[in-house]
Structures are given as structure tokens and as C-alpha cells.
Design a protein around this motif. Structure first.
Motif, PDB file in Angstrom:
ATOM      1  N   ASN A 101     -42.713 -12.288  33.245  1.00 26.35           N
ATOM      2  CA  ASN A 101     -43.293 -13.626  33.435  1.00 26.35           C
ATOM      3  C   ASN A 101     -43.042 -14.195  34.827  1.00 26.35           C
ATOM      4  N   ARG A 102     -42.773 -13.308  35.801  1.00 26.72           N
ATOM      5  CA  ARG A 102     -42.792 -13.752  37.188  1.00 26.72           C
ATOM      6  C   ARG A 102     -44.217 -14.152  37.543  1.00 26.72           C
ATOM      7  N   SER A 122     -43.139 -20.346  42.909  1.00 27.21           N
ATOM      8  CA  SER A 122     -44.278 -20.510  41.998  1.00 27.21           C
ATOM      9  C   SER A 122     -43.789 -20.925  40.616  1.00 27.21           C
ATOM     10  N   GLU A 123     -42.712 -20.262  40.160  1.00 32.51           N
ATOM     11  CA  GLU A 123     -42.138 -20.600  38.865  1.00 32.51           C
ATOM     12  C   GLU A 123     -41.570 -22.023  38.856  1.00 32.51           C
ATOM     13  N   GLY A 124     -41.018 -22.433  39.996  1.00 33.38           N
ATOM     14  CA  GLY A 124     -40.468 -23.785  40.072  1.00 33.38           C
ATOM     15  C   GLY A 124     -41.528 -24.854  39.935  1.00 33.38           C
ATOM     16  N   ARG A 140     -45.330 -30.325  23.103  1.00 31.16           N
ATOM     17  CA  ARG A 140     -44.073 -29.586  23.034  1.00 31.16           C
ATOM     18  C   ARG A 140     -44.147 -28.225  23.718  1.00 31.16           C
ATOM     19  N   GLU A 141     -45.290 -27.570  23.615  1.00 22.71           N
ATOM     20  CA  GLU A 141     -45.428 -26.248  24.224  1.00 22.71           C
ATOM     21  C   GLU A 141     -45.173 -26.298  25.722  1.00 22.71           C
ATOM     22  N   CYS A 142     -45.579 -27.380  26.362  1.00 25.95           N
ATOM     23  CA  CYS A 142     -45.350 -27.514  27.800  1.00 25.95           C
ATOM     24  C   CYS A 142     -43.867 -27.644  28.121  1.00 25.95           C
ATOM     25  N   ALA A 148     -38.254 -22.472  29.778  1.00 25.95           N
ATOM     26  CA  ALA A 148     -38.179 -21.016  29.968  1.00 25.95           C
ATOM     27  C   ALA A 148     -38.221 -20.663  31.455  1.00 25.95           C
ATOM     28  N   ALA A 149     -39.096 -21.316  32.214  1.00 30.09           N
ATOM     29  CA  ALA A 149     -39.175 -21.065  33.650  1.00 30.09           C
ATOM     30  C   ALA A 149     -37.898 -21.517  34.346  1.00 30.09           C
ATOM     31  N   TYR A 150     -37.348 -22.636  33.905  1.00 36.15           N
ATOM     32  CA  TYR A 150     -36.108 -23.172  34.468  1.00 36.15           C
ATOM     33  C   TYR A 150     -34.968 -22.164  34.316  1.00 36.15           C
ATOM     34  N   GLU A 151     -34.879 -21.550  33.157  1.00 32.62           N
ATOM     35  CA  GLU A 151     -33.828 -20.560  32.911  1.00 32.62           C
ATOM     36  C   GLU A 151     -34.082 -19.281  33.707  1.00 32.62           C
ATOM     37  N   LEU A 152     -35.333 -18.863  33.795  1.00 30.14           N
ATOM     38  CA  LEU A 152     -35.657 -17.664  34.559  1.00 30.14           C
ATOM     39  C   LEU A 152     -35.257 -17.832  36.024  1.00 30.14           C
ATOM     40  N   ILE A 153     -35.563 -18.983  36.604  1.00 28.94           N
ATOM     41  CA  ILE A 153     -35.213 -19.240  38.002  1.00 28.94           C
ATOM     42  C   ILE A 153     -33.699 -19.197  38.195  1.00 28.94           C
TER      43      ILE A 153
END
Length: 406
Positions: A101-102, A122-124, A140-142, A148-153
Motif C-alpha cells: 500500500n505504498r 504521498s502517504e502523508g 468511518r472508512e476514511c 493505517a497510513a499513519y502507522e505505515l509512515i
């Protein structure tokens, strides 16, 4: 507040409101893609598209910006639709599902991938866009996407996982590795957006911890009071690499942007020491970066006054001036010290004279040192879209409203 000061602030507020209206209308009219969704940002002075490739940064930034306008001024259907168009385009086309999911850096008009880059900005921007849209709509999905993106970063920035793109670092790590200011400062800003909209107690604690970690990283490793600057790149232990040009680079606009991210963190934490250090970072960057001959903020400087390798070092770009307007107004609002209002006005006068284009809307992005546009026919690019300028205009408008309400 005396009447003279009230009139002075009201005049600035009136200008901000007018310029924001012009800016937003420019992007809504010319940038939005009614066929494929998302936003085009390679626009000429009049708003005509000169390249149909799309910046993924700008999809996230535009989605955030229009949702933030709804947060600030109330929901307008066209703003919310613009935000959702960019969110949907990112979800459908801008995520490399085969690489953890990059996200891509650029895609074609219809969303075919063009380029992937190492860093995770981009993820940020995807994270703050989804978070802000959740804050406005409650979808909620947003929020889950943003988390999820916050944790990935966080995992990527801290080496907790191997980058699934397989790109690896820019330099040979056995020879040289280090820290980049952009990582903690951008993550601090992402944290600020998420903690404002996500009220879950467990996540609030996590946001507070992560914000503290970012502040500590910036102060411990990048802020160099003995050098009177904040360095972009340092060794892993924070040691300046003064023997190479990369190690001496100061981006005054970046430091100033970082200063107001830190001031926001200080307000959350009710910590005057963080705020005071953030003001010092602003003061040093403004003093070192302001061009005494031509006015405006230089793009790059060398912390020791040695030659700067970047060919664009003496250009004047729009976004550092936007960040200076935000930060100087924030310090004035928080401290009441009129010298920061004067720095705000000094910068605003320069922007009115050189960047603003009331005839066609939006701002020129890139000026020569003497203040003439290097690309007078350009209003947007892969790196310039509806973000820094409308963010500044709306934030400064809000701070002036706070001051005038006192």
C-alpha cells in the motif's frame, strides 16, 4: 486593542478573504477533472492544462484542502465534491497494492502509474486528506484509511519494516546514512490533523506520544542553536556534517514551516518551552534567509556562508513565503509582540508585489532573486497546487478573526 490596530488587522483580513476566494475559484474552475476524477495541477497562468500527468501529492493535498475549508467555513457542496473526487481517485489509482500500500508519486490522467519514490509524503497527504474528510463527514472508512497510513509512515520512518517498494535509500548506507528534518516535521503535522479529528482516547494518547517524539527528535538532532539554524540533514546521532554541502544546507522556509508545526504542538501540550524554542527557530530562519538586497526569502542557504550547491538556491518560491505569513501571524497572535506583525506585513507586501496575480488568480510559484517570475506563464506544476497558498490564506484569516474577536 486600539482602533488603529483593529483597522490594520481588518484590512489584512479583508485581503486574505478576497485572495482565498480568487484562489479557490481558480482551482475549482480549471483544475478539477470531471472525466477521470482528481485534480490537474500543471496549469498555465490562465488556468489551461499544459500537462495531464497527475501528482499524487496534489491529489492528497487538494482533498485535504477542500475538506479543511469545509471545517473552517462550513460545508459547501462543491468543496466537498472536490475533496471526494481526489480521495476516490487516490483510492482507485494511486496506491501500489502489490507493494504494501505504498503510494505512487505521479500517475497519468486516467490513473496509470508512472513513478514511485522512496519517501512517504504521498502517504502523508493521503492520511491528512482522509482524516479531514472524516472530520467533516463522519465517514468511518476514511478514518481507518488515515490511521493505517499513519502507522505505515511511522514504521517506514523508524525502520520498523523494510520498504515494500524495494527502492532502498538514496545513498550507500554502509558509506553514509543520517536523519532528514522532513520526516519528523511532516509527521508532526500529520499528527496535528489526526488528533484534531480523531477523538478516540487510545488514539489521542498515541498522537500525544508521537507528537512528543517528533518534537524531541527535531530539538535533539536538527536544531543547532550554536550554528543559529535548523539543519535539513544530520548524522544519525545529530552531528552536523559540515565538511559536505548537504550537511550545511538550511532551507529557511522549511524551518519556518517547522516552527509553526512546533507551535501547534506546544499549544496542544500547553508547553511554553516548546513554543519559545519554535519562535527561536523562526527568528533564526527569517534573519538568515531574508534577502536584504531584493527582499523575499532565499530558498537555500549554507549555514557557514559557503557556496550553496543547489542551482535554485537564490530563487524566491511561493511556499516559504506562505509559511512565513502563517508563522509570523501565529507568533503575533500568541505573544502580542508587534515586531512579528511587522515581519508578517513585510512578507505580505513582498507577496502582493511579486507573487499575487489578481488578473487571472492564484500566485506565481517561482521567482528569480530580483523578484521577476522565472515561469510567468505557470501557476501550477507537479509540486504546486491548491495547498500552501489556500492553507495560508484560510489559516491567517482564522487567526485574524481570533484577534479581532478579542
Amino acid at each position: 486593542m486600539d482602533q488603529e490596530m483593529r483597522a490594520r488587522l481588518q484590512a489584512h483580513k479583508d485581503w486574505m478573504e478576497e485572495e482565498l476566494d480568487i484562489c479557490i475559484k481558480f482551482w475549482l474552475k480549471h483544475g478539477m477533472d470531471p472525466v477521470n476524477g482528481g485534480v490537474y495541477t500543471c496549469l498555465d497562468r490562465k488556468g489551461e492544462i499544459y500537462s495531464t500527468d497527475k501528482s499524487v501529492w496534489m491529489q492528497g493535498r487538494c482533498a485535504w484542502m477542500f475538506a479543511y475549508l469545509c471545517h473552517q467555513y462550513g460545508v459547501k457542496d462543491e468543496w466537498l465534491a472536490a475533496s471526494k473526487s481526489c480521495l476516490d481517485f487516490m483510492e482507485a489509482h494511486c496506491i501500489n497494492r502489490q507493494a504494501g500500500n505504498r503510494m505512487y508519486f505521479t500517475v497519468t490522467a486516467d490513473g496509470k502509474p508512472l513513478r514511485q519514490r522512496r519517501y512517504c509524503f504521498s502517504e502523508g497527504f493521503y492520511a491528512i486528506a482522509n482524516a479531514e474528510y472524516y472530520g467533516v463527514t463522519g465517514e468511518r472508512e476514511c478514518l481507518e484509511r488515515a490511521r493505517a497510513a499513519y502507522e505505515l509512515i511511522y514504521k517506514l520512518n523508524n525502520g520498523l519494516i523494510k520498504d515494500p517498494t524495494g527502492l532502498g535509500p538514496k545513498t550507500i548506507p554502509e558509506t553514509r546514512t543520517g536523519r532528514a528534518l522532513a520526516d519528523p516535521m511532516i509527521y508532526l503535522n500529520i499528527t496535528s490533523v489526526l488528533r484534531r479529528v480523531d477523538q478516540d482516547p487510545d488514539w489521542q494518547k498515541l498522537y500525544a506520544d508521537r507528537a512528543h517524539e517528533c518534537v524531541e527528535t527535531i530539538f535533539k538532532y536538527h536544531y543547532k542553536p550554536d550554528l543559529h539554524c535548523t539543519l535539513e540533514s544530520v548524522a544519525p546521532d545529530g552531528t552536523p556534517r559540515l565538511e559536505v554541502t548537504e550537511g550545511r544546507v538550511v532551507n529557511p522556509g522549511h524551518d519556518i514551516e517547522c516552527s509553526w508545526f512546533l507551535m501547534e504542538a506546544a499549544r496542544y501540550a500547553n508547553d511554553p518551552e516548546i513554543h519559545a524554542t519554535a519562535v527561536k527557530i523562526f527568528d533564526q530562519a527569517f534573519a538568515a534567509g531574508w534577502d536584504q538586497e531584493y527582499g523575499g526569502l532565499l530558498y537555500f542557504i549554507d549555514c557557514l556562508g559557503k557556496p550553496t550547491e543547489a542551482y535554485e538556491h537564490d530563487m524566491k518560491l511561493w511556499w516559504p513565503h506562505d509559511e512565513t505569513l502563517i508563522a509570523s501571524m501565529m507568533i503575533f497572535r500568541d505573544t502580542g509582540d508587534v515586531k512579528y506583525l511587522e515581519k508578517f506585513e513585510q512578507t505580505l507586501d513582498y507577496c502582493k508585489q511579486h507573487f499575487s496575480d489578481r488578473e487571472y488568480g492564484e500566485w506565481y510559484g517561482y521567482l528569480r532573486r530580483d523578484g521577476l517570475p522565472t515561469m510567468p506563464s505557470t501557476k501550477g506544476s507537479t509540486f504546486k497546487g491548491p495547498f500552501h497558498l489556500p492553507r495560508m490564506l484560510s489559516m491567517v484569516d482564522g487567526m485574524l478573526a481570533q484577534l479581532l474577536a478579542e
